[in-house]
Design an enzyme around this catalytic site. Sequence first.
Site, PDB file in Angstrom:
ATOM      1  CG  HIS A  66      38.890  35.572  10.496  1.00 35.91           C
ATOM      2  ND1 HIS A  66      38.240  36.742  10.161  1.00 35.91           N
ATOM      3  CD2 HIS A  66      38.260  35.096  11.598  1.00 35.91           C
ATOM      4  CE1 HIS A  66      37.254  36.957  11.022  1.00 35.91           C
ATOM      5  NE2 HIS A  66      37.255  35.968  11.904  1.00 35.91           N
TER       6      HIS A  66
ATOM      7  N   GLY B 219      40.778  33.143  16.396  1.00 37.56           N
ATOM      8  CA  GLY B 219      39.702  32.406  17.051  1.00 37.56           C
ATOM      9  C   GLY B 219      38.476  32.379  16.164  1.00 37.56           C
TER      10      GLY B 219
ATOM     11  N   GLY C 111      32.926  35.508  16.398  1.00 44.98           N
ATOM     12  CA  GLY C 111      32.047  35.788  17.523  1.00 44.98           C
ATOM     13  C   GLY C 111      32.644  35.506  18.884  1.00 44.98           C
ATOM     14  CB  VAL C 112      35.715  33.791  20.040  1.00 47.95           C
ATOM     15  CG1 VAL C 112      36.931  34.549  19.520  1.00 47.95           C
ATOM     16  CG2 VAL C 112      36.044  33.036  21.315  1.00 47.95           C
ATOM     17  N   GLY C 113      35.042  37.146  20.312  1.00 45.59           N
ATOM     18  CA  GLY C 113      35.366  38.396  21.002  1.00 45.59           C
ATOM     19  C   GLY C 113      36.712  38.996  20.646  1.00 45.59           C
ATOM     20  CE  LYS C 114      38.624  36.732  15.296  1.00 49.49           C
ATOM     21  NZ  LYS C 114      37.338  36.005  15.475  1.00 49.49           N
ATOM     22  CB  SER C 115      36.464  43.043  16.914  1.00 56.94           C
ATOM     23  OG  SER C 115      36.809  42.464  15.671  1.00 56.94           O
TER      24      SER C 115
ATOM     25  CG  ASP D  55      37.119  40.703   9.104  1.00 54.29           C
ATOM     26  OD1 ASP D  55      36.698  39.739   9.750  1.00 54.29           O
ATOM     27  OD2 ASP D  55      36.839  40.891   7.908  1.00 54.29           O
TER      28      ASP D  55
ATOM     29  CD  GLU E  95      32.054  43.276  11.595  1.00 52.52           C
ATOM     30  OE1 GLU E  95      30.919  42.773  11.626  1.00 52.52           O
ATOM     31  OE2 GLU E  95      33.008  42.765  10.981  1.00 52.52           O
TER      32      GLU E  95
ATOM     33  NE  ARG F 140      45.648  25.184  37.019  1.00 56.62           N
ATOM     34  CZ  ARG F 140      45.043  24.871  38.168  1.00 56.62           C
ATOM     35  NH1 ARG F 140      44.537  23.655  38.353  1.00 56.62           N
ATOM     36  NH2 ARG F 140      44.962  25.753  39.131  1.00 56.62           N
TER      37      ARG F 140
END
EC number: 2.7.11.-
Length: 312
Positions: A138, A153, A156-160, A177, A202, A243
């Site tokens: 995924h 991830g 809903g974390v913002g991949k697309s 997806d 999507e 960092r």
Amino acid sequence: MIQVTSKDVMEKFNLNLVSGNEGIGRYITTSDISRPGLEMAGYFTHYPANRVQLIGRTELSFFDMLPSNLKYERMLKLCSQDTPAIIISRGMEVPEELIQASNENSVPVLTTSMKTTRFSSRLTNFLESKLAPSAAMHGVLVDVYGIGVLIIGKSGVGKSETALELIKKGHRLVADDCVEIRQEAEDLIVGSPPPLLEHLLEIRGIGIIDIITLFGASAVRPKKRITLIVELENWDPEKVYDRLGLDEEKMKIIDTEITKLTIPVQPGRNVSVIIEVAAMNYRLKKLGVNAAQEFSRRLDEVISMQDDLDDY
């Protein structure tokens, strides 16, 4: 699991089916190809019957020298129950004994006009690609500056959305997806989209969009080698994030270790720019330029100079 049959090979390379029609659906389970020279001489002790048998000019010229009473016997042994196919190269005439034996045991006999070595190379590459170990993940696979970046991830974390912003900047989408992954060689992992999701992306709130229709054919590519994994996660104030970049994290996919970066996501962070820089920085590291190591070296020099001053 993707399976390859003799019919697939026939259609891929436009081969001619001469005999053994009933066995054209036999499965090919290995990418190795056999040149049955020893078998033509009668040595079948270690006959690799489960391989595609490729007969060229050398094997046929030796076969023509055999006594008539041995020809059919050798071909009958060659056409075993496990043999997926026998292929004659250079468009040479198929011996009558082979046609008879193949029809008896339902082993497909095919012919090609290509030279033996060239066809063997092309067939091996095709079978290695089709029979390579595979998995599905995924995530979103994007070609960023020539680097295959697999973005993973939680949902809903913002991949697309990140992938869409990268596409707008001129980078290319491979899969969204679901990414089908194949290990085509040692340390070579290739990702591609499922046929159902090809060229589609999507976006929550908008729905499914067609990248080719919106951005053109140059915005997509059918497959890409995966060399960098970027995991997006919601910013955790309790977690200590790297960092400097001195410690390189790895993630194993099938049998290959791939460099992985973890990027925390929060309002105000331009994730697409960070991924662009990560891809460029990865390329620089492969070229021998490592900013983190250079900083560490400078820091060691400063500390060493300070220690020398303290000694006076």
